[in-house]
Design an enzyme around this catalytic site. Structure first.
Site, short mmCIF file in Angstrom:
data_model
loop_
_atom_site.label_atom_id
_atom_site.label_comp_id
_atom_site.label_asym_id
_atom_site.label_seq_id
_atom_site.Cartn_x
_atom_site.Cartn_y
_atom_site.Cartn_z
N CYS A 50 -32.46 101.22 15.74
CA CYS A 50 -33.20 100.94 14.79
C CYS A 50 -33.01 99.09 14.48
O CYS A 50 -31.74 98.62 14.55
CB CYS A 50 -32.84 101.38 13.45
SG CYS A 50 -33.11 103.24 13.36
N ARG B 287 -33.95 97.99 20.34
CA ARG B 287 -32.98 98.71 19.62
C ARG B 287 -33.27 100.03 19.19
O ARG B 287 -32.56 100.91 18.47
CB ARG B 287 -32.50 97.90 18.20
CG ARG B 287 -32.10 96.56 18.30
CD ARG B 287 -31.90 95.83 17.07
NE ARG B 287 -30.82 96.40 16.36
CZ ARG B 287 -29.54 96.08 16.35
NH1 ARG B 287 -29.18 95.02 16.96
NH2 ARG B 287 -28.75 96.60 15.75
N TRP C 130 -35.04 104.24 15.96
CA TRP C 130 -34.54 105.07 16.85
C TRP C 130 -34.31 106.39 16.10
O TRP C 130 -33.47 106.34 15.20
CB TRP C 130 -33.34 104.52 17.61
CG TRP C 130 -32.75 105.49 18.76
CD1 TRP C 130 -33.03 105.64 19.87
CD2 TRP C 130 -31.47 106.54 18.51
NE1 TRP C 130 -32.02 106.56 20.68
CE2 TRP C 130 -31.44 107.09 19.72
CE3 TRP C 130 -30.77 106.81 17.42
CZ2 TRP C 130 -30.49 107.87 20.03
CZ3 TRP C 130 -29.59 107.80 17.51
CH2 TRP C 130 -29.69 108.50 19.01
N ASN D 38 -31.22 100.58 8.65
CA ASN D 38 -30.71 100.91 9.94
C ASN D 38 -29.08 101.47 9.58
O ASN D 38 -28.44 100.70 8.80
CB ASN D 38 -30.44 99.47 10.82
CG ASN D 38 -29.50 99.87 12.04
OD1 ASN D 38 -29.55 100.97 12.60
ND2 ASN D 38 -28.87 98.82 12.58
N GLY D 39 -28.99 102.85 10.21
CA GLY D 39 -27.74 103.31 9.76
C GLY D 39 -27.86 104.87 9.42
O GLY D 39 -28.91 105.21 9.68
N GLU E 281 -20.50 103.78 37.26
CA GLU E 281 -21.49 102.73 36.86
C GLU E 281 -22.90 102.75 37.43
O GLU E 281 -23.90 103.02 36.89
CB GLU E 281 -20.89 101.59 36.67
CG GLU E 281 -21.76 100.12 36.18
CD GLU E 281 -22.23 100.72 34.91
OE1 GLU E 281 -21.86 101.51 34.19
OE2 GLU E 281 -23.30 99.79 34.60
N LYS F 263 -26.26 104.01 35.95
CA LYS F 263 -27.61 103.23 35.73
C LYS F 263 -28.66 104.00 36.34
O LYS F 263 -29.82 103.86 35.91
CB LYS F 263 -27.32 102.10 36.99
CG LYS F 263 -26.48 100.88 36.40
CD LYS F 263 -27.11 100.26 35.20
CE LYS F 263 -26.61 100.80 34.03
NZ LYS F 263 -25.61 100.05 33.15
N GLU G 263 -29.93 106.75 33.70
CA GLU G 263 -30.42 106.48 32.58
C GLU G 263 -31.77 105.61 32.67
O GLU G 263 -32.65 105.84 31.72
CB GLU G 263 -29.51 105.36 31.45
CG GLU G 263 -29.21 103.96 32.18
CD GLU G 263 -28.28 103.33 31.24
OE1 GLU G 263 -28.63 103.30 30.22
OE2 GLU G 263 -27.65 102.42 31.73
N HIS H 261 -13.15 118.65 46.46
CA HIS H 261 -12.72 119.54 45.41
C HIS H 261 -13.91 120.19 44.81
O HIS H 261 -13.68 120.74 43.67
CB HIS H 261 -11.68 119.19 44.74
CG HIS H 261 -10.40 118.43 45.44
ND1 HIS H 261 -9.44 119.48 45.90
CD2 HIS H 261 -10.13 117.25 45.55
CE1 HIS H 261 -8.70 118.77 46.39
NE2 HIS H 261 -8.90 117.38 46.27
N LYS I 133 -30.45 100.35 22.62
CA LYS I 133 -29.22 99.51 23.04
C LYS I 133 -28.24 99.51 22.13
O LYS I 133 -27.12 99.54 22.87
CB LYS I 133 -30.05 97.71 22.96
CG LYS I 133 -29.23 96.96 23.58
CD LYS I 133 -29.12 96.86 25.11
CE LYS I 133 -28.23 96.06 25.47
NZ LYS I 133 -27.83 96.38 27.15
O1 M6R Z 1 -22.63 97.65 22.99
P1 M6R Z 1 -21.82 98.50 23.67
O2 M6R Z 1 -21.29 97.97 25.11
O3 M6R Z 1 -20.70 99.16 23.04
O4 M6R Z 1 -22.49 99.97 24.16
C1 M6R Z 1 -22.09 100.88 24.75
C2 M6R Z 1 -22.92 101.88 25.32
O5 M6R Z 1 -23.75 102.55 24.61
C3 M6R Z 1 -23.72 101.16 26.68
O6 M6R Z 1 -23.00 100.73 27.55
C4 M6R Z 1 -24.77 102.31 27.49
O7 M6R Z 1 -23.97 103.24 27.99
C5 M6R Z 1 -25.67 101.44 28.18
N1 M6R Z 1 -26.90 101.93 27.94
C6 M6R Z 1 -25.51 101.64 29.85
O8 M6R Z 1 -26.52 101.07 30.68
#
Ligand code: M6R
Length: 611
Positions: free
Chosen positions: A2, A27, A73, A99-100, A484, A488, A491, A507, A606
């Site tokens: 948000c 956000r 969000w 927001n929250g 990672e 990527k 997502e 395994h 984000k």
């Molecule tokens: O702001 P942060 O680094 O704490 O966020 C952590 C995760 O939410 C963030 O890395 C998320 O996994 C990303 N979308 C990955 O690309």
């Protein structure tokens, strides 16, 4: 998670709000809405993007010099028009953006319903707007007092901006757990969840602290605590330029941020690696260094990509500094009754500095007497304010929801910390110390070189864009990179992808391999190279498609893999900084070719400020 924006001053508020919402859309993008105070309050809100709201508002009255806006969000209630913010109280006295999460909203709602309130939406925010109004009408108090009294009844997190139709000369803002920045103009104020909507108007800002309430008129700001003590605002100057938050000619923020990595890594070590390369100086750790280097154990906490950076940190700190390290998902750490000793050091990693689970894990560690350090990107965010020391990553604003340059900046900081601690603890020789620093300094140039191969990554992306599953394999330092890479891809392209330690394949995951399965193997030269070559052979024996990331000049893997993507040679401890780049680009191109919204993938936001 948000985004909120608000304005009070002498300019028309609407363009400021709508532009601000576009800046904050990363956000959350389930719905957007605005409220403008002219003679009356006009509220417009729409499910979907800010552009949908803009189209809806086109023929409406957008007059007013005071206004608030929100991009959502969804937490409580589906993403639809009714649940979109702003929320107007039942009798129309208050309109609020939030927001929250209000955790005790159910109980508060029941009490208000018993007193005749009816609710339009499923949100916790509407409960708050009605609670404020109930106190305001019942107690016959000012808007400010009603807000303060209402907030004392609330359990949860909030960044709030409130307008009261009967007091049209002010905005009331409050913060607990969710960030809020106030920009100071000339007889005008801007408010937002972060500085991105503000920077084009002013660089003077106030970061609200926990439990602060601000009463803002166009020519006056007064800051108070929740217990009504007067506070003195601390004014900061933003170190941010507008072009840093623009796409700068790139099609997407993610692509821009991938290509920015030579610069963001350089910015992260600039001034910290002293000019003759003979020392590392981390100002934010100076005071805590004696305790850090004697730590019996380091516990790294983070979420998502930051957790992956933490895993690279584990390899680095154990290998170069010989300190035992555990890496924990912040969300698991806080709920599993962890053993935290006073001589443990906790390192919290977060791009946004606002991730709710990481914040809660920090609180827990502090309550147990551990020293907590932060590695964060957003200056002035909650985590750096809560920790005992730390290092900023200087990656610049990361707007794409998929984290790229923040990851490499986090790994750069962890690399500097590991080299520094290795030297301080006499684990690394003078010679190796200098060698590692020189290698680190050469990384931006090596990434520049990898980026020139982007057309090759694009061609491979075209071949496998329709795959249903991907496997990512790596060993040692490259195992977290495999995780990672898989994150990527899933997502942003919505293709199912798994990251595994290469040796674990046999395994279980090997059962998945057939001629349709692309397997990305990170097989750069390191001490496990031969073992990874065997793993590639095992994949080929099952007819899997191998896309291998190899060190330049590798001829062995070229013979057996279907595709090779070359990266320059570096010390294995620095390998993750190079190996992740092709994986970022591969995911990016696949997602674009599948028509996905790369910068705003579905269901994500984000910064995840809910637990
Ligand atoms: O702001 P942060 O680094 O704490 O966020 C952590 C995760 O939410 C963030 O890395 C998320 O996994 C990303 N979308 C990955 O690309």
């Amino acid at each position: 998670m948000c985004g909120i924006v608000a304005y009070i001053g002498s300019k028309p508020a609407y363009p400021i709000l709508i532009n601000g919402l576009k800046r904050l859309e990363y956000r959350g993008y389930d719905s957007a809405g605005i409220a403008l105070l002219d003679k009356n309050i006009s509220t417009y809100k729409r499910k979907g993007k800010v552009s949908d709201l803009e189209a809806f508002v086109e023929d409406k009255n957008t007059n007013g010099f005071i206004g608030i806006g929100h991009t959502r969000w969804a937490t409580h209630g589906a993403p639809n028009d009714v649940n979109a913010h702003p929320h107007v109280s039942q009798h129309g006295h208050f309109v609020i953006i939030h927001n929250g999460i209000i955790e005790n909203y159910g109980r508060l709602k029941k009490r208000l319903e018993d007193r005749g309130y009816k609710f339009q939406s499923e949100t916790d925010t509407e409960v708050l707007s009605n609670l404020i109004e109930y106190i305001y009408l019942k107690g016959n108090v000012s808007a400010e007092i009603a807000v303060r009294l209402a907030l004392t009844k609330v359990i949860g997190a909030y960044g709030l901006v409130i307008m009261c139709k009967d007091e049209p000369d002010k905005l009331i803002a409050a913060r607990k757990g969710s960030p809020l920045v106030i920009g100071i103009g000339k007889e005008e104020y801007y408010l937002a969840s972060d500085a991105t909507p503000i920077v084009e108007y002013t660089k003077s800002v106030i970061y609200l602290n926990e439990n602060d309430i601000a009463i803002i008129k166009k020519d006056e700001l007064s800051l108070k605590s929740l217990t009504n003590e007067k506070l003195t605002p601390e004014i900061h100057t933003l170190d941010l330029d507008v072009d840093e938050i623009e796409k700068g000619g790139y099609e997407h923020y993610m692509l821009k941020e991938i290509f920015e990595q030579p610069r963001s890594i350089l910015d992260t070590f600039r001034g910290r690696v002293v000019p003759d390369m003979s020392a590392i100086h981390l100002g934010g750790l100076l005071e805590v260094l004696p305790r850090l280097k004697e730590a019996k154990r380091i516990i790294i906490i983070g979420c998502g990509t930051s957790w992956h950076a933490g895993l690279v940190g584990e390899y680095l700190l154990e290998d170069l500094a010989r300190i035992p390290v555990e890496v924990e998902y912040a969300s698991e750490f806080r709920y599993r009754n962890p053993i935290i000793n006073k001589d443990d050091v906790i390192i919290a990693i977060s791009q946004s500095g606002e991730t709710a689970d990481t914040l809660a894990a920090i609180q827990l560690a502090k309550e147990n007497g551990a020293m907590v350090l932060g590695i964060c990107n957003v200056v002035g965010s909650s985590i750096p304010r809560l920790t005992d020391g730390g290092v900023y990553t200087h990656a610049g604003p990361e707007i794409g929801v998929a984290s790229t340059k923040a990851f490499t900046a986090q790994v750069t900081v962890l690399t500097m910390m590991a080299i520094l601690l290795g030297r301080e603890r006499n684990i690394i020789s003078d010679e190796n110390y200098k060698k590692l620093i020189l290698e680190l300094v050469s990384i931006p140039e090596k990434i520049e070189k990898i980026l020139t191969y982007s057309a090759v990554f694009e061609k491979i992306a075209a071949l496998y864009k329709n795959a249903n599953n991907f496997l990512y394999l790596g060993r040692g330092y490259f195992f977290p990179v495999a995780l990672e890479g898989a994150l990527k891809l899933k997502e942003i392209s919505y293709i199912h992808a798994e990251g595994y330690p290469a040796a674990e394949m046999k395994h279980g995951p090997i059962a998945l391999i057939d001629e349709k399965m692309p397997i990305v193997v990170i097989a750069a030269k390191d001490k496990s190279y031969e073992k990874v070559v065997s793993n590639i052979q095992e994949v080929k024996a099952r007819k899997g498609i191998v896309i291998a990331i190899v060190t330049e000049g590798d001829t062995i893997i070229k013979e057996m893999a279907d595709h090779v993507l070359e990266i320059p040679y570096t010390h294995e401890a620095l390998g993750p900084l190079l190996a992740v780049i092709p994986l970022q680009l591969l995911s990016y191109y696949i997602a674009v070719m599948r028509g996905c919204n790369v910068d705003q993938p579905r269901n994500l936001a984000k910064s995840v400020t809910v637990e």
